[in-house]
Design a protein around this motif. Structure first.
Motif, PDB file in Angstrom:
ATOM      1  N   UNK A   5       0.833  -1.200   0.000  1.00  0.00           N
ATOM      2  CA  UNK A   5       0.000   0.000   0.000  1.00  0.00           C
ATOM      3  C   UNK A   5       0.872   1.256   0.000  1.00  0.00           C
ATOM      4  N   UNK A   6       1.933   1.240   0.794  1.00  0.00           N
ATOM      5  CA  UNK A   6       2.868   2.367   0.821  1.00  0.00           C
ATOM      6  C   UNK A   6       3.438   2.606  -0.579  1.00  0.00           C
ATOM      7  N   UNK A   7       3.890   1.543  -1.222  1.00  0.00           N
ATOM      8  CA  UNK A   7       4.481   1.656  -2.562  1.00  0.00           C
ATOM      9  C   UNK A   7       3.464   2.177  -3.580  1.00  0.00           C
ATOM     10  N   UNK A   8       2.185   1.885  -3.345  1.00  0.00           N
ATOM     11  CA  UNK A   8       1.119   2.347  -4.242  1.00  0.00           C
ATOM     12  C   UNK A   8       0.651   3.768  -3.891  1.00  0.00           C
ATOM     13  N   UNK A   9       1.200   4.330  -2.839  1.00  0.00           N
ATOM     14  CA  UNK A   9       0.828   5.683  -2.447  1.00  0.00           C
ATOM     15  C   UNK A   9      -0.374   5.750  -1.527  1.00  0.00           C
ATOM     16  N   UNK A  10      -0.719   4.620  -0.922  1.00  0.00           N
ATOM     17  CA  UNK A  10      -1.873   4.581  -0.026  1.00  0.00           C
ATOM     18  C   UNK A  10      -1.390   4.711   1.416  1.00  0.00           C
ATOM     19  N   UNK A  11      -1.726   5.836   2.042  1.00  0.00           N
ATOM     20  CA  UNK A  11      -1.416   6.048   3.459  1.00  0.00           C
ATOM     21  C   UNK A  11      -2.347   7.119   3.992  1.00  0.00           C
ATOM     22  N   UNK A  12      -2.441   7.245   5.292  1.00  0.00           N
ATOM     23  CA  UNK A  12      -3.396   8.188   5.879  1.00  0.00           C
ATOM     24  C   UNK A  12      -3.056   9.644   5.563  1.00  0.00           C
ATOM     25  N   UNK A 119      13.932  -4.590   8.703  1.00  0.00           N
ATOM     26  CA  UNK A 119      12.517  -4.955   8.718  1.00  0.00           C
ATOM     27  C   UNK A 119      12.022  -5.372   7.333  1.00  0.00           C
ATOM     28  N   UNK A 120      12.890  -5.266   6.323  1.00  0.00           N
ATOM     29  CA  UNK A 120      12.510  -5.551   4.945  1.00  0.00           C
ATOM     30  C   UNK A 120      13.249  -6.762   4.412  1.00  0.00           C
ATOM     31  N   UNK A 121      12.617  -7.467   3.489  1.00  0.00           N
ATOM     32  CA  UNK A 121      13.288  -8.552   2.768  1.00  0.00           C
ATOM     33  C   UNK A 121      14.152  -7.916   1.683  1.00  0.00           C
ATOM     34  N   UNK A 122      15.037  -8.701   1.096  1.00  0.00           N
ATOM     35  CA  UNK A 122      15.859  -8.206  -0.007  1.00  0.00           C
ATOM     36  C   UNK A 122      14.984  -7.714  -1.160  1.00  0.00           C
ATOM     37  N   UNK A 123      13.899  -8.431  -1.421  1.00  0.00           N
ATOM     38  CA  UNK A 123      12.972  -8.043  -2.490  1.00  0.00           C
ATOM     39  C   UNK A 123      12.329  -6.684  -2.187  1.00  0.00           C
ATOM     40  N   UNK A 124      11.962  -6.461  -0.941  1.00  0.00           N
ATOM     41  CA  UNK A 124      11.352  -5.195  -0.547  1.00  0.00           C
ATOM     42  C   UNK A 124      12.365  -4.049  -0.677  1.00  0.00           C
ATOM     43  N   UNK A 125      13.592  -4.291  -0.269  1.00  0.00           N
ATOM     44  CA  UNK A 125      14.642  -3.268  -0.371  1.00  0.00           C
ATOM     45  C   UNK A 125      14.859  -2.896  -1.827  1.00  0.00           C
ATOM     46  N   UNK A 126      14.908  -3.900  -2.703  1.00  0.00           N
ATOM     47  CA  UNK A 126      15.092  -3.644  -4.127  1.00  0.00           C
ATOM     48  C   UNK A 126      13.917  -2.824  -4.679  1.00  0.00           C
ATOM     49  N   UNK A 127      12.708  -3.170  -4.261  1.00  0.00           N
ATOM     50  CA  UNK A 127      11.517  -2.455  -4.730  1.00  0.00           C
ATOM     51  C   UNK A 127      11.518  -1.004  -4.248  1.00  0.00           C
ATOM     52  N   UNK A 128      11.876  -0.784  -2.991  1.00  0.00           N
ATOM     53  CA  UNK A 128      11.857   0.586  -2.460  1.00  0.00           C
ATOM     54  C   UNK A 128      12.984   1.415  -3.078  1.00  0.00           C
ATOM     55  N   UNK A 130      14.181   1.074  -6.102  1.00  0.00           N
ATOM     56  CA  UNK A 130      13.719   1.382  -7.456  1.00  0.00           C
ATOM     57  C   UNK A 130      12.671   2.497  -7.412  1.00  0.00           C
ATOM     58  N   UNK A 131      11.777   2.419  -6.444  1.00  0.00           N
ATOM     59  CA  UNK A 131      10.733   3.426  -6.288  1.00  0.00           C
ATOM     60  C   UNK A 131      11.328   4.795  -5.952  1.00  0.00           C
ATOM     61  N   UNK A 133      14.357   5.838  -6.722  1.00  0.00           N
ATOM     62  CA  UNK A 133      14.998   6.331  -7.944  1.00  0.00           C
ATOM     63  C   UNK A 133      13.961   6.905  -8.910  1.00  0.00           C
ATOM     64  N   UNK A 134      12.857   6.188  -9.070  1.00  0.00           N
ATOM     65  CA  UNK A 134      11.796   6.599  -9.994  1.00  0.00           C
ATOM     66  C   UNK A 134      11.140   7.910  -9.550  1.00  0.00           C
ATOM     67  N   UNK A 135      10.791   7.995  -8.279  1.00  0.00           N
ATOM     68  CA  UNK A 135      10.037   9.149  -7.784  1.00  0.00           C
ATOM     69  C   UNK A 135      10.894  10.403  -7.607  1.00  0.00           C
ATOM     70  N   UNK A 136      12.173  10.224  -7.278  1.00  0.00           N
ATOM     71  CA  UNK A 136      13.016  11.380  -6.965  1.00  0.00           C
ATOM     72  C   UNK A 136      13.951  11.796  -8.095  1.00  0.00           C
ATOM     73  N   UNK A 137      13.986  11.025  -9.159  1.00  0.00           N
ATOM     74  CA  UNK A 137      14.868  11.321 -10.285  1.00  0.00           C
ATOM     75  C   UNK A 137      14.632  12.739 -10.802  1.00  0.00           C
ATOM     76  N   UNK A 138      15.704  13.496 -10.884  1.00  0.00           N
ATOM     77  CA  UNK A 138      15.638  14.840 -11.431  1.00  0.00           C
ATOM     78  C   UNK A 138      15.135  15.911 -10.462  1.00  0.00           C
ATOM     79  N   UNK A 139      14.876  15.539  -9.220  1.00  0.00           N
ATOM     80  CA  UNK A 139      14.342  16.520  -8.269  1.00  0.00           C
ATOM     81  C   UNK A 139      15.441  17.209  -7.472  1.00  0.00           C
TER      82      UNK A 139
END
Length: 144
Positions: A5-12, A119-128, A130-131, A133-139
């Motif tokens: 949900x966090x990765x999808x942008x879902x939070x309070x 608190x994260x698996x290797x897969x979660x670390x890789x996903x975050x 990548x996210x 890099x994607x979200x902050x690129x050029x900022x």
């Protein structure tokens, strides 16, 4: 799952990336009105960032205050060790008026840079990574 949900942008408070990038951009456009500080920088350069914060709010430390240890006292009062041991942070609740209040103690883990990776698996670390890099690129904002 909370991570997905966090990765999808879902939070309070809405999408995390929009939230921080909004403040980051505003701090670049109006540095006199918005001070953007990162946790890791506060930990690494505590004294200089406390001085920077005091200057930002219009109350810089005098030479006498610096010599009297005022900055060190503030750092001690605001330390993880001190704040995490306050009774309100051990037993109090955040947003107690809501259906799902959070216990204040959840906001205090270890105060260690990079501890989130434990608190994260290797897969979660890789996903975050990548996210980020994607979200902050050029900022110009670097969270790594």
């Amino acid at each position: 799952m909370a991570f997905d949900e966090f990765c999808q942008g879902i939070s309070w408070c809405g999408p995390y990336w929009d939230h921080i990038l909004g403040y980051w951009k505003a701090s670049q456009e109006r540095p006199d009105r918005i001070l953007f500080l990162k946790y890791e920088d506060m930990k690494r350069y505590t004294r200089s960032n406390v001085k920077r914060l005091a200057e930002f709010i219009g109350h810089p430390f005098s030479i006498e205050e610096e010599q009297a240890g005022v900055i060190q006292n503030i750092i001690k009062l605001c330390s993880f060790e001190n704040l995490s041991n306050l009774e309100v942070n051990k037993s109090g609740k955040h947003r107690p008026e809501t259906r799902t209040p959070a216990e204040n103690r959840i906001y205090f883990r270890k105060a260690k840079d990079g501890d989130w990776k434990n608190y994260f698996t290797d897969e979660m670390i890789e996903k975050i990574d990548k996210l980020i890099d994607e979200k902050l690129s050029g900022t110009g904002l670097d969270l790594k």
